[in-house]
Scaffold this motif. Sequence first.
Motif, PDB file in Angstrom:
ATOM      1  N   GLN A  83       0.816  -1.207   0.000  1.00 38.01           N
ATOM      2  CA  GLN A  83       0.000   0.000   0.000  1.00 38.01           C
ATOM      3  C   GLN A  83       0.855   1.265   0.000  1.00 38.01           C
ATOM      4  OE1 GLN A  83      -3.347  -0.039  -0.497  1.00 38.01           O
ATOM      5  NE2 GLN A  83      -2.846  -2.182  -0.822  1.00 38.01           N
ATOM      6  N   LEU A  84       1.944   1.257   0.765  1.00 36.06           N
ATOM      7  CA  LEU A  84       2.821   2.424   0.797  1.00 36.06           C
ATOM      8  C   LEU A  84       3.508   2.611  -0.557  1.00 36.06           C
ATOM      9  CD1 LEU A  84       3.970   4.741   2.393  1.00 36.06           C
ATOM     10  CD2 LEU A  84       5.657   3.200   3.372  1.00 36.06           C
ATOM     11  N   LYS A  85       3.903   1.536  -1.194  1.00 38.10           N
ATOM     12  CA  LYS A  85       4.512   1.623  -2.526  1.00 38.10           C
ATOM     13  C   LYS A  85       3.524   2.216  -3.523  1.00 38.10           C
ATOM     14  CE  LYS A  85       6.752  -1.177  -6.066  1.00 38.10           C
ATOM     15  NZ  LYS A  85       7.244  -2.513  -6.404  1.00 38.10           N
ATOM     16  N   LYS A  86       2.273   1.789  -3.457  1.00 37.89           N
ATOM     17  CA  LYS A  86       1.248   2.333  -4.355  1.00 37.89           C
ATOM     18  C   LYS A  86       1.058   3.822  -4.117  1.00 37.89           C
ATOM     19  CE  LYS A  86      -1.322  -1.960  -4.737  1.00 37.89           C
ATOM     20  NZ  LYS A  86      -2.550  -2.658  -4.366  1.00 37.89           N
ATOM     21  N   ARG A  87       1.078   4.224  -2.855  1.00 35.12           N
ATOM     22  CA  ARG A  87       0.916   5.644  -2.527  1.00 35.12           C
ATOM     23  C   ARG A  87       2.093   6.463  -3.076  1.00 35.12           C
ATOM     24  NH1 ARG A  87      -2.068   8.794   1.022  1.00 35.12           N
ATOM     25  NH2 ARG A  87      -1.044  10.778   1.421  1.00 35.12           N
ATOM     26  N   VAL A  88       3.305   5.928  -2.924  1.00 36.79           N
ATOM     27  CA  VAL A  88       4.490   6.615  -3.436  1.00 36.79           C
ATOM     28  C   VAL A  88       4.414   6.743  -4.953  1.00 36.79           C
ATOM     29  CG1 VAL A  88       6.995   6.420  -3.731  1.00 36.79           C
ATOM     30  CG2 VAL A  88       5.968   5.973  -1.496  1.00 36.79           C
ATOM     31  N   LEU A  89       4.037   5.676  -5.640  1.00 31.19           N
ATOM     32  CA  LEU A  89       3.929   5.728  -7.098  1.00 31.19           C
ATOM     33  C   LEU A  89       2.849   6.704  -7.553  1.00 31.19           C
ATOM     34  CD1 LEU A  89       4.444   1.963  -7.965  1.00 31.19           C
ATOM     35  CD2 LEU A  89       6.026   3.856  -8.390  1.00 31.19           C
ATOM     36  N   ARG A  90       1.721   6.759  -6.830  1.00 31.98           N
ATOM     37  CA  ARG A  90       0.676   7.744  -7.160  1.00 31.98           C
ATOM     38  C   ARG A  90       1.207   9.156  -6.978  1.00 31.98           C
ATOM     39  NH1 ARG A  90      -3.041   4.367  -4.376  1.00 31.98           N
ATOM     40  NH2 ARG A  90      -2.796   5.718  -2.572  1.00 31.98           N
ATOM     41  N   PHE A  91       1.963   9.379  -5.901  1.00 38.33           N
ATOM     42  CA  PHE A  91       2.550  10.696  -5.661  1.00 38.33           C
ATOM     43  C   PHE A  91       3.484  11.078  -6.808  1.00 38.33           C
ATOM     44  CE2 PHE A  91       6.074  13.298  -4.209  1.00 38.33           C
ATOM     45  CZ  PHE A  91       5.419  14.362  -3.622  1.00 38.33           C
ATOM     46  N   LEU A  92       4.301  10.139  -7.237  1.00 40.30           N
ATOM     47  CA  LEU A  92       5.263  10.418  -8.301  1.00 40.30           C
ATOM     48  C   LEU A  92       4.595  10.650  -9.652  1.00 40.30           C
ATOM     49  CD1 LEU A  92       8.047   7.862  -7.355  1.00 40.30           C
ATOM     50  CD2 LEU A  92       8.124  10.347  -7.090  1.00 40.30           C
TER      51      LEU A  92
END
Length: 84
Positions: free
Chosen positions: A47-56
Amino acid sequence: MARISIDLHQCFRDGRKIDAALEGAIDDACAKHIATVEIIHGKGSGQLKKRVLRFLQRPDIRARYHRVEKDSRNHGRLFVHFRH
């Protein structure tokens, strides 16, 4: 090769802190002409990886870096590469 490393394990439950940490790292990389930012998000549930990718992928952030590389040997981190 200079690199900024950011570990998101401490702030994984607070969305504002995650965004602030990521934005701060990208600002530093742009200001100091650093080629790579290493983002350690951990393996976990993803979930944190998905959030980081969405941010990027935000348009204002996307315009500031060149590419994102997922580490093939360690699935708990990403590299954001810049062209200066």
